[in-house]
Design a protein around this motif. Structure first.
Motif, PDB file in Angstrom:
ATOM      1  N   ILE A  59       0.824  -1.206   0.000  1.00 54.52           N
ATOM      2  CA  ILE A  59       0.000   0.000   0.000  1.00 54.52           C
ATOM      3  C   ILE A  59       0.861   1.259   0.000  1.00 54.52           C
ATOM      4  O   ILE A  59       0.354   2.345  -0.205  1.00 54.52           O
ATOM      5  CB  ILE A  59      -1.014   0.014   1.165  1.00 54.52           C
ATOM      6  N   ASP A  60       2.146   1.104   0.215  1.00 48.56           N
ATOM      7  CA  ASP A  60       3.096   2.204   0.083  1.00 48.56           C
ATOM      8  C   ASP A  60       3.599   2.177  -1.361  1.00 48.56           C
ATOM      9  O   ASP A  60       4.232   1.207  -1.780  1.00 48.56           O
ATOM     10  CB  ASP A  60       4.263   2.013   1.055  1.00 48.56           C
ATOM     11  N   HIS A  76      -5.869  -3.597  10.810  1.00 48.34           N
ATOM     12  CA  HIS A  76      -6.612  -2.530  10.141  1.00 48.34           C
ATOM     13  C   HIS A  76      -8.117  -2.752  10.181  1.00 48.34           C
ATOM     14  O   HIS A  76      -8.882  -1.857   9.816  1.00 48.34           O
ATOM     15  CB  HIS A  76      -6.143  -2.340   8.694  1.00 48.34           C
ATOM     16  N   ALA A 114      -8.917   0.568  -4.052  1.00 44.76           N
ATOM     17  CA  ALA A 114      -8.220   1.810  -3.724  1.00 44.76           C
ATOM     18  C   ALA A 114      -8.811   2.502  -2.500  1.00 44.76           C
ATOM     19  O   ALA A 114      -8.068   3.092  -1.708  1.00 44.76           O
ATOM     20  CB  ALA A 114      -8.253   2.747  -4.933  1.00 44.76           C
ATOM     21  N   GLU A 115     -10.123   2.425  -2.322  1.00 40.56           N
ATOM     22  CA  GLU A 115     -10.741   3.080  -1.165  1.00 40.56           C
ATOM     23  C   GLU A 115     -10.273   2.448   0.142  1.00 40.56           C
ATOM     24  O   GLU A 115     -10.004   3.158   1.110  1.00 40.56           O
ATOM     25  CB  GLU A 115     -12.265   3.013  -1.279  1.00 40.56           C
ATOM     26  N   VAL A 117      -7.424   0.938   0.638  1.00 45.61           N
ATOM     27  CA  VAL A 117      -6.023   1.343   0.812  1.00 45.61           C
ATOM     28  C   VAL A 117      -5.948   2.742   1.408  1.00 45.61           C
ATOM     29  O   VAL A 117      -5.134   3.003   2.301  1.00 45.61           O
ATOM     30  CB  VAL A 117      -5.262   1.266  -0.533  1.00 45.61           C
ATOM     31  N   GLU A 118      -6.803   3.651   0.973  1.00 43.31           N
ATOM     32  CA  GLU A 118      -6.793   5.023   1.489  1.00 43.31           C
ATOM     33  C   GLU A 118      -7.181   5.072   2.972  1.00 43.31           C
ATOM     34  O   GLU A 118      -6.744   5.961   3.695  1.00 43.31           O
ATOM     35  CB  GLU A 118      -7.703   5.924   0.657  1.00 43.31           C
ATOM     36  N   VAL A 119      -7.979   4.117   3.438  1.00 40.78           N
ATOM     37  CA  VAL A 119      -8.341   4.045   4.851  1.00 40.78           C
ATOM     38  C   VAL A 119      -7.199   3.443   5.674  1.00 40.78           C
ATOM     39  O   VAL A 119      -6.916   3.880   6.783  1.00 40.78           O
ATOM     40  CB  VAL A 119      -9.636   3.219   5.038  1.00 40.78           C
ATOM     41  N   ARG A 121      -3.775   3.133   4.808  1.00 38.76           N
ATOM     42  CA  ARG A 121      -2.465   3.795   4.713  1.00 38.76           C
ATOM     43  C   ARG A 121      -2.181   4.757   5.869  1.00 38.76           C
ATOM     44  O   ARG A 121      -1.078   4.743   6.420  1.00 38.76           O
ATOM     45  CB  ARG A 121      -2.328   4.507   3.372  1.00 38.76           C
ATOM     46  N   PRO A 122      -3.136   5.568   6.322  1.00 39.54           N
ATOM     47  CA  PRO A 122      -2.837   6.483   7.436  1.00 39.54           C
ATOM     48  C   PRO A 122      -2.533   5.788   8.770  1.00 39.54           C
ATOM     49  O   PRO A 122      -2.022   6.416   9.693  1.00 39.54           O
ATOM     50  CB  PRO A 122      -4.112   7.332   7.556  1.00 39.54           C
ATOM     51  N   GLN A 157      -4.947  -2.891  -4.924  1.00 37.98           N
ATOM     52  CA  GLN A 157      -5.906  -2.041  -5.636  1.00 37.98           C
ATOM     53  C   GLN A 157      -6.889  -2.936  -6.396  1.00 37.98           C
ATOM     54  O   GLN A 157      -6.811  -4.152  -6.317  1.00 37.98           O
ATOM     55  CB  GLN A 157      -5.167  -1.129  -6.612  1.00 37.98           C
TER      56      GLN A 157
END
Length: 185
Positions: A59-60, A76, A114-115, A117-119, A121-122, A157
Motif C-alpha cells: 500500500i506504500d 486494520h 483503492a478506497e 487502501v486510502e483508509v 495507509r494512514p 488495488q
C-alpha cells in the motif's frame, strides 16, 4: 529446530517439502486460522524460532515487488469501543519485532480496492496481509522468537486478486531464495 510458517500451500510452492532444520506449518488464511494453527504447533513442540513467509499487498507506492522484513504489525480491521480504527478492545494496537523493516497491516479480508487502501495507509503500514499480526502475537505469548518475510504480490488495488494469482509462484521463489541466503538451506 525452526518452524517455517505460511498461510497457504501456494506460498510454499518453491520450497522443498523437507527443509533441513525446519518443520513446516500451513495455517490457512486469516487471523483466526493463523492463531489457532500456530498455537497448536507451539504447544506441541519447542521451536528455536518461527519463520513466516508469505505474500502481501503493497500500500506504500514506494515499495517495489521485492521481499521485505517485517518490523511489526497492526490490525486494520478492528475498532475499539470509542470507534478508533486500528485499536482493539483488549489486544495491543501494535506488535513489534524489534527489527528494521516494514510495518504490515493485518485484516481478515483480502484488500483489493483503492478506497480500502486510502483508509489503511494512514494507520502507518506499508504492506497488508491477513495473518501476520496473529502470528506475531501468538509467538510472543509463547516466548518464541519470530521473523516475518513478505514478498509483494500486488498493489492492493482493484484487480489485486488477479495479480496475486499470477504472481504467487514467483513470490514463493523469491522467498525461497531469501531463506536459502539467510539460513543456508
Amino acid at each position: 529446530m525452526r518452524l517455517l510458517v505460511a498461510a497457504l500451500e501456494s506460498e510454499l510452492v518453491a520450497f522443498p517439502v523437507e527443509l533441513e532444520g525446519f518443520d513446516r506449518l500451513v495455517t490457512g488464511p486469516g487471523k483466526l486460522q493463523a492463531a489457532y494453527a500456530l498455537t497448536r504447533a507451539l504447544d506441541a513442540a519447542p521451536y528455536d524460532e518461527v519463520v513466516v513467509v508469505g505474500t502481501a499487498g503493497a500500500i506504500d507506492p514506494l515499495l517495489s515487488a521485492s521481499v521485505y522484513e517485517i518490523d511489526g504489525a497492526i490490525q486494520h480491521d478492528v475498532t475499539d469501543i470509542d470507534g478508533i480504527v486500528g485499536q482493539h478492545v483488549s489486544l495491543p494496537p501494535r506488535v513489534d519485532l524489534e527489527r528494521d523493516g516494514v510495518t504490515i497491516a493485518t485484516g481478515d479480508h483480502f484488500v483489493d480496492d483503492a478506497e480500502a487502501v486510502e483508509v489503511i495507509r494512514p494507520l502507518g503500514a506499508g504492506l497488508v496481509d491477513m495473518e501476520t499480526y496473529a502470528y506475531i502475537w501468538v509467538a510472543q505469548q509463547f516466548g518464541v522468537p519470530i521473523r516475518v518475510l513478505k514478498a509483494v504480490s500486488d498493489r492492493a488495488q482493484d484487480g489485486a486478486i488477479t495479480d496475486w494469482h499470477a504472481t504467487v509462484a514467483a513470490c514463493s521463489r523469491k522467498l525461497r531464495d531469501r531463506i536459502r541466503a539467510d539460513y543456508g538451506v
